[in-house]
Design a protein around this motif. Structure first.
Motif, PDB file in Angstrom:
ATOM      1  N   PRO A 168       0.994  -1.169  -0.033  1.00 23.85           N
ATOM      2  CA  PRO A 168      -0.048   0.090   0.130  1.00 23.85           C
ATOM      3  C   PRO A 168       0.847   1.329   0.065  1.00 23.85           C
ATOM      4  CG  PRO A 168       0.093  -0.910   2.086  1.00 23.85           C
ATOM      5  CD  PRO A 168       0.767  -2.064   1.305  1.00 23.85           C
ATOM      6  N   PRO A 169       0.231   2.345  -0.456  1.00 30.16           N
ATOM      7  CA  PRO A 169       0.948   3.639  -0.321  1.00 30.16           C
ATOM      8  C   PRO A 169       1.182   4.226   0.919  1.00 30.16           C
ATOM      9  CG  PRO A 169      -1.205   4.038  -1.089  1.00 30.16           C
ATOM     10  CD  PRO A 169      -1.186   2.456  -0.923  1.00 30.16           C
ATOM     11  N   ALA A 170       1.873   5.296   1.333  1.00 25.51           N
ATOM     12  CA  ALA A 170       1.916   5.886   2.414  1.00 25.51           C
ATOM     13  C   ALA A 170       0.486   6.301   2.687  1.00 25.51           C
ATOM     14  CB  ALA A 170       3.093   7.054   2.495  1.00 25.51           C
ATOM     15  N   ARG A 171       0.205   6.539   4.086  1.00 23.96           N
ATOM     16  CA  ARG A 171      -1.029   6.884   4.617  1.00 23.96           C
ATOM     17  C   ARG A 171      -1.227   7.866   6.043  1.00 23.96           C
ATOM     18  NH1 ARG A 171      -5.797   2.517   6.062  1.00 23.96           N
ATOM     19  NH2 ARG A 171      -5.115   2.952   8.244  1.00 23.96           N
ATOM     20  N   TYR A 172      -2.115   8.772   5.827  1.00 29.25           N
ATOM     21  CA  TYR A 172      -2.247   9.197   7.131  1.00 29.25           C
ATOM     22  C   TYR A 172      -3.943   9.084   7.115  1.00 29.25           C
ATOM     23  CZ  TYR A 172      -3.560  13.488   4.564  1.00 29.25           C
ATOM     24  OH  TYR A 172      -3.828  14.527   4.028  1.00 29.25           O
ATOM     25  N   VAL A 173      -4.338   9.080   8.802  1.00 29.05           N
ATOM     26  CA  VAL A 173      -5.893   9.381   8.899  1.00 29.05           C
ATOM     27  C   VAL A 173      -6.037  10.261   9.971  1.00 29.05           C
ATOM     28  CG1 VAL A 173      -7.949   8.006   9.590  1.00 29.05           C
ATOM     29  CG2 VAL A 173      -6.299   6.613   8.202  1.00 29.05           C
ATOM     30  N   THR A 174      -7.019  11.207   9.927  1.00 24.43           N
ATOM     31  CA  THR A 174      -7.141  12.275  10.765  1.00 24.43           C
ATOM     32  C   THR A 174      -8.531  12.419  11.078  1.00 24.43           C
ATOM     33  OG1 THR A 174      -6.392  14.137  11.853  1.00 24.43           O
ATOM     34  CG2 THR A 174      -6.876  14.141   9.370  1.00 24.43           C
ATOM     35  N   LYS A 175      -9.154  13.159  11.693  1.00 23.26           N
ATOM     36  CA  LYS A 175     -10.529  13.634  11.969  1.00 23.26           C
ATOM     37  C   LYS A 175     -10.771  14.702  10.896  1.00 23.26           C
ATOM     38  CE  LYS A 175     -14.036  14.456  15.595  1.00 23.26           C
ATOM     39  NZ  LYS A 175     -14.890  14.229  14.739  1.00 23.26           N
ATOM     40  N   LEU A 176     -11.861  14.655  10.381  1.00 21.47           N
ATOM     41  CA  LEU A 176     -12.275  15.658   9.556  1.00 21.47           C
ATOM     42  C   LEU A 176     -12.993  16.765  10.348  1.00 21.47           C
ATOM     43  CD1 LEU A 176     -13.065  16.578   6.640  1.00 21.47           C
ATOM     44  CD2 LEU A 176     -15.376  15.475   6.872  1.00 21.47           C
ATOM     45  N   GLY A 177     -12.478  17.938   9.912  1.00 23.53           N
ATOM     46  CA  GLY A 177     -12.803  19.174  11.164  1.00 23.53           C
ATOM     47  C   GLY A 177     -14.056  19.714  10.729  1.00 23.53           C
ATOM     48  N   VAL A 178     -14.845  19.395   9.410  1.00 22.95           N
ATOM     49  CA  VAL A 178     -16.206  19.949   9.463  1.00 22.95           C
ATOM     50  C   VAL A 178     -17.232  19.066   9.495  1.00 22.95           C
ATOM     51  CG1 VAL A 178     -15.415  21.897   7.749  1.00 22.95           C
ATOM     52  CG2 VAL A 178     -15.975  19.566   6.892  1.00 22.95           C
ATOM     53  N   ASP A 179     -18.251  19.301   9.912  1.00 26.96           N
ATOM     54  CA  ASP A 179     -19.415  18.511   9.994  1.00 26.96           C
ATOM     55  C   ASP A 179     -20.509  18.677   8.963  1.00 26.96           C
ATOM     56  OD1 ASP A 179     -21.265  16.756  11.272  1.00 26.96           O
ATOM     57  OD2 ASP A 179     -22.139  18.324  12.567  1.00 26.96           O
ATOM     58  N   LEU A 180     -20.487  17.686   7.883  1.00 29.90           N
ATOM     59  CA  LEU A 180     -21.380  17.648   6.916  1.00 29.90           C
ATOM     60  C   LEU A 180     -22.308  16.486   7.131  1.00 29.90           C
ATOM     61  CD1 LEU A 180     -18.771  18.167   4.265  1.00 29.90           C
ATOM     62  CD2 LEU A 180     -20.359  19.820   5.106  1.00 29.90           C
ATOM     63  N   PRO A 181     -23.827  16.765   7.247  1.00 31.61           N
ATOM     64  CA  PRO A 181     -24.588  15.655   7.361  1.00 31.61           C
ATOM     65  C   PRO A 181     -24.307  14.517   6.664  1.00 31.61           C
ATOM     66  CG  PRO A 181     -25.727  17.762   7.437  1.00 31.61           C
ATOM     67  CD  PRO A 181     -24.380  17.940   6.836  1.00 31.61           C
ATOM     68  N   GLY A 182     -24.312  13.184   7.394  1.00 32.31           N
ATOM     69  CA  GLY A 182     -24.151  11.786   6.792  1.00 32.31           C
ATOM     70  C   GLY A 182     -22.796  11.485   6.335  1.00 32.31           C
ATOM     71  N   LEU A 183     -22.036  12.594   6.151  1.00 33.90           N
ATOM     72  CA  LEU A 183     -20.735  12.101   5.480  1.00 33.90           C
ATOM     73  C   LEU A 183     -19.660  11.423   6.382  1.00 33.90           C
ATOM     74  CD1 LEU A 183     -18.797  12.790   3.071  1.00 33.90           C
ATOM     75  CD2 LEU A 183     -17.889  14.648   4.374  1.00 33.90           C
ATOM     76  N   ARG A 184     -19.067  10.399   6.190  1.00 37.78           N
ATOM     77  CA  ARG A 184     -18.332   9.621   7.108  1.00 37.78           C
ATOM     78  C   ARG A 184     -16.785   9.470   6.621  1.00 37.78           C
ATOM     79  NH1 ARG A 184     -22.069   6.944  10.079  1.00 37.78           N
ATOM     80  NH2 ARG A 184     -20.175   5.739  11.123  1.00 37.78           N
ATOM     81  N   VAL A 185     -16.435   9.768   5.526  1.00 39.03           N
ATOM     82  CA  VAL A 185     -15.070  10.010   4.883  1.00 39.03           C
ATOM     83  C   VAL A 185     -14.796  10.627   3.644  1.00 39.03           C
ATOM     84  CG1 VAL A 185     -15.390   7.872   3.333  1.00 39.03           C
ATOM     85  CG2 VAL A 185     -13.331   8.148   4.656  1.00 39.03           C
TER      86      VAL A 185
END
Length: 126
Positions: free
Chosen positions: A100-117
């Motif tokens: 797999p490629p290099a990767r990072y995961v963090t928390k999304l800073g905006v709240d969009l209804p229903g959006l998970r990723v």
């Protein structure tokens, strides 16, 4: 170095950002969500369904730039709910089963209804 904006109708678009910008051998995709391009609706409620659609959208954009997932160097993932991490990884390994490629995961800073990723990638093409 001039930049080239890459677009495709096979992935969600917005007037606020380019789907993909190519500069030299690099393709830089914006944060792409799990929205079905032809309906404008999220692919489902689960992290797996939205991750699957987001990667399908990324793949369509990469193809428009004459690249594919094998050319991806880095993946950045923003989750709205950190407890979705295991479900994200379940789907992620289907798209990158080996090397797999290099990767990072963090928390999304905006709240969009229903959006998970939201998923962004950087690819390298000759």
């Amino acid at each position: 170095m001039p930049r080239q904006v890459i677009t495709t109708p096979n992935a969600p678009a917005s007037p606020l950002y380019s789907q993909d910008v190519k500069a030299g051998p690099h393709l830089i995709l914006s944060g792409i969500v799990g929205m079905e391009p032809h309906t404008g609706k999220l692919a489902g409620d689960s992290i797996q369904a939205q991750t699957r659609q987001a990667f399908s959208n990324c793949q369509a954009i990469l193809q428009a730039g004459e690249a594919d997932l094998d050319d991806v160097l880095e993946v950045g993932i923003l989750l709205t709910d950190p407890t979705d991490f295991a479900g994200l990884n379940e789907e992620y390994t289907r798209w990158f089963p080996t090397d797999p490629p290099a990767r990072y995961v963090t928390k999304l800073g905006v709240d969009l209804p229903g959006l998970r990723v939201s998923i962004r990638t950087t690819a390298y093409v000759d």
